[in-house]
Scaffold this motif. Structure first.
Motif, PDB file in Angstrom:
ATOM      1  N   GLY A 145       0.799  -1.217   0.000  1.00  0.00           N
ATOM      2  CA  GLY A 145       0.000   0.000   0.000  1.00  0.00           C
ATOM      3  C   GLY A 145       0.829   1.263   0.000  1.00  0.00           C
ATOM      4  N   VAL A 146       2.095   1.151   0.414  1.00  0.00           N
ATOM      5  CA  VAL A 146       2.944   2.348   0.540  1.00  0.00           C
ATOM      6  C   VAL A 146       4.262   2.208  -0.220  1.00  0.00           C
ATOM      7  CG1 VAL A 146       1.960   3.033   2.754  1.00  0.00           C
ATOM      8  CG2 VAL A 146       3.932   1.472   2.707  1.00  0.00           C
ATOM      9  N   GLY A 147       4.410   1.159  -1.007  1.00  0.00           N
ATOM     10  CA  GLY A 147       5.662   0.969  -1.727  1.00  0.00           C
ATOM     11  C   GLY A 147       5.562  -0.204  -2.684  1.00  0.00           C
ATOM     12  N   TYR A 148       6.713  -0.637  -3.160  1.00  0.00           N
ATOM     13  CA  TYR A 148       6.810  -1.715  -4.134  1.00  0.00           C
ATOM     14  C   TYR A 148       7.677  -2.834  -3.547  1.00  0.00           C
ATOM     15  CZ  TYR A 148       4.914   1.743  -7.363  1.00  0.00           C
ATOM     16  OH  TYR A 148       4.113   2.686  -7.974  1.00  0.00           O
ATOM     17  N   PRO A 149       7.041  -3.770  -2.813  1.00  0.00           N
ATOM     18  CA  PRO A 149       7.818  -4.855  -2.195  1.00  0.00           C
ATOM     19  C   PRO A 149       8.483  -5.742  -3.246  1.00  0.00           C
ATOM     20  CG  PRO A 149       5.668  -4.638  -1.153  1.00  0.00           C
ATOM     21  CD  PRO A 149       5.634  -3.801  -2.386  1.00  0.00           C
ATOM     22  N   LEU A 150       9.744  -6.050  -2.988  1.00  0.00           N
ATOM     23  CA  LEU A 150      10.563  -6.878  -3.879  1.00  0.00           C
ATOM     24  C   LEU A 150      10.480  -8.333  -3.434  1.00  0.00           C
ATOM     25  CD1 LEU A 150      12.787  -7.340  -6.031  1.00  0.00           C
ATOM     26  CD2 LEU A 150      14.448  -6.623  -4.284  1.00  0.00           C
ATOM     27  N   ARG A 151      10.132  -9.216  -4.346  1.00  0.00           N
ATOM     28  CA  ARG A 151       9.988 -10.633  -4.003  1.00  0.00           C
ATOM     29  C   ARG A 151      11.310 -11.243  -3.549  1.00  0.00           C
ATOM     30  NH1 ARG A 151       6.543 -11.082  -8.839  1.00  0.00           N
ATOM     31  NH2 ARG A 151       8.404 -11.799  -9.963  1.00  0.00           N
ATOM     32  N   VAL A 152      11.179 -12.260  -2.713  1.00  0.00           N
ATOM     33  CA  VAL A 152      12.330 -13.049  -2.256  1.00  0.00           C
ATOM     34  C   VAL A 152      12.257 -14.410  -2.937  1.00  0.00           C
ATOM     35  CG1 VAL A 152      13.378 -14.164  -0.251  1.00  0.00           C
ATOM     36  CG2 VAL A 152      12.440 -11.833  -0.056  1.00  0.00           C
ATOM     37  N   ARG A 153      13.337 -14.810  -3.585  1.00  0.00           N
ATOM     38  CA  ARG A 153      13.340 -16.112  -4.267  1.00  0.00           C
ATOM     39  C   ARG A 153      13.399 -17.249  -3.264  1.00  0.00           C
ATOM     40  NH1 ARG A 153      17.726 -15.623  -9.072  1.00  0.00           N
ATOM     41  NH2 ARG A 153      19.067 -15.130  -7.279  1.00  0.00           N
ATOM     42  N   ARG A 154      14.205 -17.077  -2.231  1.00  0.00           N
ATOM     43  CA  ARG A 154      14.369 -18.100  -1.203  1.00  0.00           C
ATOM     44  C   ARG A 154      15.230 -17.498  -0.097  1.00  0.00           C
ATOM     45  NH1 ARG A 154      17.501 -19.008  -5.559  1.00  0.00           N
ATOM     46  NH2 ARG A 154      19.759 -19.192  -5.282  1.00  0.00           N
ATOM     47  N   LEU A 155      15.419 -18.243   0.978  1.00  0.00           N
ATOM     48  CA  LEU A 155      16.393 -17.862   1.995  1.00  0.00           C
ATOM     49  C   LEU A 155      17.688 -18.603   1.723  1.00  0.00           C
ATOM     50  CD1 LEU A 155      14.301 -17.787   5.297  1.00  0.00           C
ATOM     51  CD2 LEU A 155      14.710 -15.956   3.632  1.00  0.00           C
ATOM     52  N   VAL A 156      18.812 -17.892   1.898  1.00  0.00           N
ATOM     53  CA  VAL A 156      20.134 -18.462   1.620  1.00  0.00           C
ATOM     54  C   VAL A 156      21.038 -18.216   2.822  1.00  0.00           C
ATOM     55  CG1 VAL A 156      19.908 -18.194  -0.879  1.00  0.00           C
ATOM     56  CG2 VAL A 156      20.901 -16.330   0.483  1.00  0.00           C
ATOM     57  N   ALA A 157      22.135 -18.920   2.866  1.00  0.00           N
ATOM     58  CA  ALA A 157      23.093 -18.763   3.962  1.00  0.00           C
ATOM     59  C   ALA A 157      23.566 -17.318   4.046  1.00  0.00           C
ATOM     60  CB  ALA A 157      24.274 -19.698   3.764  1.00  0.00           C
ATOM     61  N   ALA A 158      23.585 -16.781   5.259  1.00  0.00           N
ATOM     62  CA  ALA A 158      24.004 -15.393   5.476  1.00  0.00           C
ATOM     63  C   ALA A 158      25.523 -15.339   5.556  1.00  0.00           C
ATOM     64  CB  ALA A 158      23.370 -14.850   6.746  1.00  0.00           C
ATOM     65  N   ASN A 159      26.146 -15.333   4.409  1.00  0.00           N
ATOM     66  CA  ASN A 159      27.603 -15.312   4.333  1.00  0.00           C
ATOM     67  C   ASN A 159      28.105 -13.876   4.407  1.00  0.00           C
ATOM     68  OD1 ASN A 159      27.876 -18.135   4.029  1.00  0.00           O
ATOM     69  ND2 ASN A 159      27.388 -17.966   1.845  1.00  0.00           N
ATOM     70  N   ALA A 160      28.708 -13.534   5.527  1.00  0.00           N
ATOM     71  CA  ALA A 160      29.237 -12.190   5.740  1.00  0.00           C
ATOM     72  C   ALA A 160      30.274 -12.268   6.855  1.00  0.00           C
ATOM     73  CB  ALA A 160      28.122 -11.221   6.101  1.00  0.00           C
ATOM     74  N   LYS A 161      30.947 -11.148   7.103  1.00  0.00           N
ATOM     75  CA  LYS A 161      31.988 -11.142   8.131  1.00  0.00           C
ATOM     76  C   LYS A 161      31.419 -11.122   9.546  1.00  0.00           C
ATOM     77  CE  LYS A 161      35.651  -8.961   5.404  1.00  0.00           C
ATOM     78  NZ  LYS A 161      36.609  -7.827   5.311  1.00  0.00           N
ATOM     79  N   CYS A 162      30.147 -10.800   9.687  1.00  0.00           N
ATOM     80  CA  CYS A 162      29.544 -10.689  11.013  1.00  0.00           C
ATOM     81  C   CYS A 162      29.401 -12.067  11.663  1.00  0.00           C
ATOM     82  CB  CYS A 162      28.180 -10.019  10.904  1.00  0.00           C
ATOM     83  SG  CYS A 162      27.336  -9.858  12.496  1.00  0.00           S
ATOM     84  N   PRO A 163      30.003 -12.293  12.835  1.00  0.00           N
ATOM     85  CA  PRO A 163      29.915 -13.617  13.463  1.00  0.00           C
ATOM     86  C   PRO A 163      28.508 -13.966  13.936  1.00  0.00           C
ATOM     87  CG  PRO A 163      30.962 -12.052  14.947  1.00  0.00           C
ATOM     88  CD  PRO A 163      30.832 -11.359  13.628  1.00  0.00           C
ATOM     89  N   TYR A 164      27.666 -12.967  14.142  1.00  0.00           N
ATOM     90  CA  TYR A 164      26.302 -13.235  14.609  1.00  0.00           C
ATOM     91  C   TYR A 164      25.463 -13.939  13.555  1.00  0.00           C
ATOM     92  CZ  TYR A 164      27.599  -9.722  18.111  1.00  0.00           C
ATOM     93  OH  TYR A 164      28.241  -9.016  19.101  1.00  0.00           O
ATOM     94  N   TYR A 165      25.868 -13.865  12.303  1.00  0.00           N
ATOM     95  CA  TYR A 165      25.084 -14.450  11.217  1.00  0.00           C
ATOM     96  C   TYR A 165      25.433 -15.912  10.956  1.00  0.00           C
ATOM     97  CZ  TYR A 165      24.311  -9.492  10.002  1.00  0.00           C
ATOM     98  OH  TYR A 165      23.993  -8.153  10.015  1.00  0.00           O
ATOM     99  N   LEU A 166      26.504 -16.405  11.561  1.00  0.00           N
ATOM    100  CA  LEU A 166      27.018 -17.737  11.257  1.00  0.00           C
ATOM    101  C   LEU A 166      25.954 -18.806  11.508  1.00  0.00           C
ATOM    102  CD1 LEU A 166      29.546 -19.302  10.339  1.00  0.00           C
ATOM    103  CD2 LEU A 166      30.165 -19.537  12.759  1.00  0.00           C
TER     104      LEU A 166
END
Length: 377
Positions: A295-316
């Motif tokens: 109603g207030v924007g253009y939501p972008l679809r998500v294809r799937r959830l994938v591994a959160a590969n980043a330097k942040c240890p909290y995402y492991l």
């Protein structure tokens, strides 16, 4: 969270003549980071409601400089053991030794929590998180304490549709604001933009980018994408401090805000763009779903959830969104080709933001809950 300056508050306002509610606010102030800046905004709003605020600083490797006189006064008060404590910070930084009632107020951008976060949350009396999406993540991760949805906000004095702007004549301008890194999916945005348009289109992409990782060469990463030779122009505003007033002007200078993020705890730049009257394209997953919808924007679809590969240890070990690049291409083209509709969507976004999501709204919800906690049974 993207950093912004704290709005001034009418600190003399008192809602009633009842004794001041004592609250210990454990957090970080005086630092150019999202937690600190939003923490200061909430603290000022609570002070304006007559809360007797005491500050318990979270130990941090960077020294903070508290500039607002009311916050300096709160920092000078000795925390009371019998007061409610709100720990607004990463969960592993909660001060769990407070003798009184303890509230943990936090968020994360993936679909789970590290074990140490779960343990810290369960050492509190209740947990707040900004949205229903986050509340589900916390419960599924093993947080057994009561979980309260406590949305954050934005500063309506600086982020509004009717302010100064420097528009670029003759070009439909897309804007994105983020800290460079895997979570913000900059490569998805750049590839989609280059696929959606060519130099024959009167478009421009402006990126306001911060990068504090000395090991990351942003220019080299952009070059490695090998964007087409006929790709339309891109402007990068790199590692420049921008005041809130100037940041509001930057939003209003664009025609559309776009952020194919992989995960947000809250998504402040999305909300600020909405508040400035921009149509927004953003990922339909994580914290921003509390205030961002079709109603207030253009939501972008998500294809799937994938591994959160980043330097942040909290995402492991956890996952985040894989934004649909083809859908992003289609949405950018659609907004470009339907500017009148897009402006109407942006106008609705600004109205809803002002009606529901300011820092004053956030503080009022917090104050109401604190009074309920403090009320005698």
């Amino acid at each position: 969270m993207e950093s912004t300056n704290v709005a001034s508050s009418a600190l003399a306002i008192r809602h009633d003549h009842a004794p001041a509610l004592p609250v210990v606010w454990q957090s970080r102030w005086g630092l150019p980071i999202g937690y600190a800046v939003s923490s200061e905004a909430l603290a000022l709003e609570l002070l304006s409601r007559g809360v007797e605020l005491m500050y318990r600083p979270t130990p941090w490797h960077m020294p903070g400089v508290i500039r607002h006189p009311a916050l300096r006064a709160a920092a000078a008060r000795t925390p009371r053991d019998d007061a409610i404590q709100v720990s607004y910070d990463q969960a592993d930084l909660f001060f769990t030794e407070h003798p009184g009632y303890k509230i943990g107020y936090t968020m994360l951008e993936v679909d789970g929590l590290p074990r140490e976060w779960v343990a810290a949350c369960n050492a509190m009396d209740e947990i707040w998180t900004p949205g229903r999406w986050g509340a589900t993540v916390f419960a599924d991760a093993g947080v057994t304490r009561p979980i309260v949805v406590m949305p954050l906000g934005y500063d309506p004095a600086r982020f509004r549709p009717d302010g100064p702007a420097r528009r670029i004549a003759g070009r439909f301008t897309f804007l994105s604001i983020f800290e460079w890194g895997e979570r913000k999916a900059p490569e998805v945005l750049l590839r989609a933009y280059a696929a959606a348009f060519t130099r024959r289109d009167d478009v421009l992409l402006v990126l306001r980018v911060n990068n504090f990782d000395a090991d990351v060469d942003v220019a080299r990463q952009i070059a490695a994408l090998r964007l087409p030779a006929d790709a339309p122009p891109i402007v990068v505003i790199y590692n420049r401090q921008i005041s809130d007033d100037s940041l509001g002007s930057l939003y209003r200078s664009a025609d559309c805000f776009v952020l194919p993020t992989r995960g947000e705890g809250w998504g402040l730049p999305i909300l600020e763009a909405m508040a400035c009257g921009l149509p927004v394209i953003a990922t339909d997953w994580s914290g921003q779903t509390e205030f961002f919808h079709s109603g207030v924007g253009y939501p972008l679809r998500v294809r799937r959830l994938v591994a959160a590969n980043a330097k942040c240890p909290y995402y492991l070990g956890w996952r985040w969104a894989d934004p649909d690049e083809e859908h992003l291409i289609a949405l950018m083209r659609y907004v470009y080709e339907h500017p009148d509709e897009a402006r109407q969507v942006g106008a609705r976004a600004a109205q809803e933001a002002a009606a529901r999501w300011t820092w004053a709204h956030a503080a009022e919800r917090i104050h109401t809950r604190l009074l309920a906690v403090a009320a005698p049974v």
